[in-house]
Design a protein around this motif. Sequence first.
Motif, short mmCIF file in Angstrom:
data_model
loop_
_atom_site.label_atom_id
_atom_site.label_comp_id
_atom_site.label_asym_id
_atom_site.label_seq_id
_atom_site.Cartn_x
_atom_site.Cartn_y
_atom_site.Cartn_z
N THR A 174 0.80 -1.11 0.07
CA THR A 174 0.03 -0.09 -0.09
C THR A 174 0.75 1.26 0.01
OG1 THR A 174 -1.76 -1.33 1.14
CG2 THR A 174 -1.94 1.13 1.18
N PHE A 175 0.41 2.34 -0.92
CA PHE A 175 1.33 3.46 -1.09
C PHE A 175 0.44 4.66 -0.51
CE2 PHE A 175 2.85 7.25 -3.40
CZ PHE A 175 3.95 7.17 -2.72
N THR A 176 0.86 5.20 0.55
CA THR A 176 -0.02 6.57 0.91
C THR A 176 0.63 7.69 0.61
OG1 THR A 176 -0.88 5.00 2.80
CG2 THR A 176 -1.12 7.59 3.15
N TRP A 177 -0.04 8.63 -0.33
CA TRP A 177 0.32 9.92 -0.48
C TRP A 177 -0.73 10.91 -0.39
CZ3 TRP A 177 4.95 11.62 -1.86
CH2 TRP A 177 4.94 12.93 -2.69
N ARG A 178 -0.30 11.80 0.32
CA ARG A 178 -1.14 13.05 0.92
C ARG A 178 -2.60 12.54 1.55
NH1 ARG A 178 0.56 18.01 -1.50
NH2 ARG A 178 2.10 17.77 -3.16
N GLY A 179 -2.39 11.35 2.34
CA GLY A 179 -3.51 10.79 3.04
C GLY A 179 -4.27 9.89 2.41
N THR A 180 -4.07 9.62 1.27
CA THR A 180 -4.82 8.61 0.12
C THR A 180 -3.92 7.29 0.18
OG1 THR A 180 -5.95 10.45 -0.90
CG2 THR A 180 -5.87 8.14 -2.00
N ALA A 181 -4.52 6.24 0.53
CA ALA A 181 -3.76 4.94 0.29
C ALA A 181 -4.30 4.18 -0.92
CB ALA A 181 -4.10 4.01 1.79
N ARG A 182 -3.58 3.62 -1.67
CA ARG A 182 -3.53 2.92 -2.68
C ARG A 182 -2.79 1.59 -2.84
NH1 ARG A 182 -3.78 8.57 -5.52
NH2 ARG A 182 -6.02 8.69 -5.64
N PRO A 183 -3.55 0.65 -3.39
CA PRO A 183 -2.65 -0.48 -3.73
C PRO A 183 -1.35 -0.21 -4.62
CG PRO A 183 -4.93 -1.17 -4.45
CD PRO A 183 -4.79 0.47 -3.93
N ALA A 184 -0.33 -0.86 -4.62
CA ALA A 184 0.88 -0.53 -5.44
C ALA A 184 1.52 -1.72 -5.57
CB ALA A 184 1.60 0.42 -4.79
N GLU A 185 2.22 -1.94 -6.77
CA GLU A 185 3.05 -3.39 -6.93
C GLU A 185 3.96 -2.91 -8.14
OE1 GLU A 185 1.26 -6.82 -8.50
OE2 GLU A 185 -0.55 -5.30 -8.94
N ARG A 186 5.11 -3.75 -8.06
CA ARG A 186 6.07 -3.33 -9.32
C ARG A 186 6.66 -4.82 -9.61
NH1 ARG A 186 11.62 0.03 -7.90
NH2 ARG A 186 11.66 -1.00 -6.08
N THR A 187 7.07 -5.25 -10.56
CA THR A 187 7.92 -6.30 -10.79
C THR A 187 9.25 -5.99 -11.58
OG1 THR A 187 6.07 -7.58 -11.11
CG2 THR A 187 8.06 -8.63 -12.20
N LEU A 188 10.50 -6.66 -11.05
CA LEU A 188 11.48 -6.38 -12.01
C LEU A 188 12.30 -7.78 -12.03
CD1 LEU A 188 13.01 -3.47 -9.54
CD2 LEU A 188 12.33 -3.29 -11.86
N ARG A 189 13.26 -7.85 -12.93
CA ARG A 189 14.14 -9.24 -13.01
C ARG A 189 15.57 -8.75 -12.71
NH1 ARG A 189 11.87 -13.13 -15.06
NH2 ARG A 189 13.92 -13.99 -16.28
N PHE A 190 15.82 -9.71 -11.75
CA PHE A 190 17.26 -9.69 -11.41
C PHE A 190 18.24 -11.02 -12.05
CE2 PHE A 190 15.64 -6.83 -8.49
CZ PHE A 190 16.50 -6.27 -7.64
#
Length: 154
Positions: free
Chosen positions: A61-77
């Motif tokens: 969850t990413f919270t910015w300016r009081g608003t929480a939203r689901p967040a995700e990302r994918t990388l390859r190592f």
Amino acid sequence: MPFPDEAAEPYGVPDVLAYLAGTWQVERTAQDLAGDAEGHFSGATVFSRADGGLVHHESGTFTWRGTARPAERTLRFLPGEEPGTADVRFADGRPFHGLDLRTGRHRTDHPCALDLYRGEFEVYDEDHWWTRWRVAGPAKDLILTTEYTRQRPV
């Protein structure tokens, strides 16, 4: 974990892919220097083995300016050019940066359009590591600081 101490002895990692494999608790702050705002991400990153390297999937969850939203990302190592190092790529295969934690510390740059991402990595011990990205340019003026704590099976 406290902010890394440049005088402290880092924890060297002989093989970054072996070190990262598993699940990590993630806490990140995002500080917008231009807008004087701060956000927070809380979640987990799973590094799972695939195609000779690791797939990094982060969700939370990413919270910015009081608003929480689901967040995700994918990388390859992927295995790097030298033993024990990694070649980090975006999910679509584009290059992101190299990663060498054999000394316990690493610095790298990633140009993104007109902005420059300047990254620092430091390993505290077998269960804790840290990153800091300073992003500067016409589109962004940010500091992204992330602490990772290994999640051990119960």
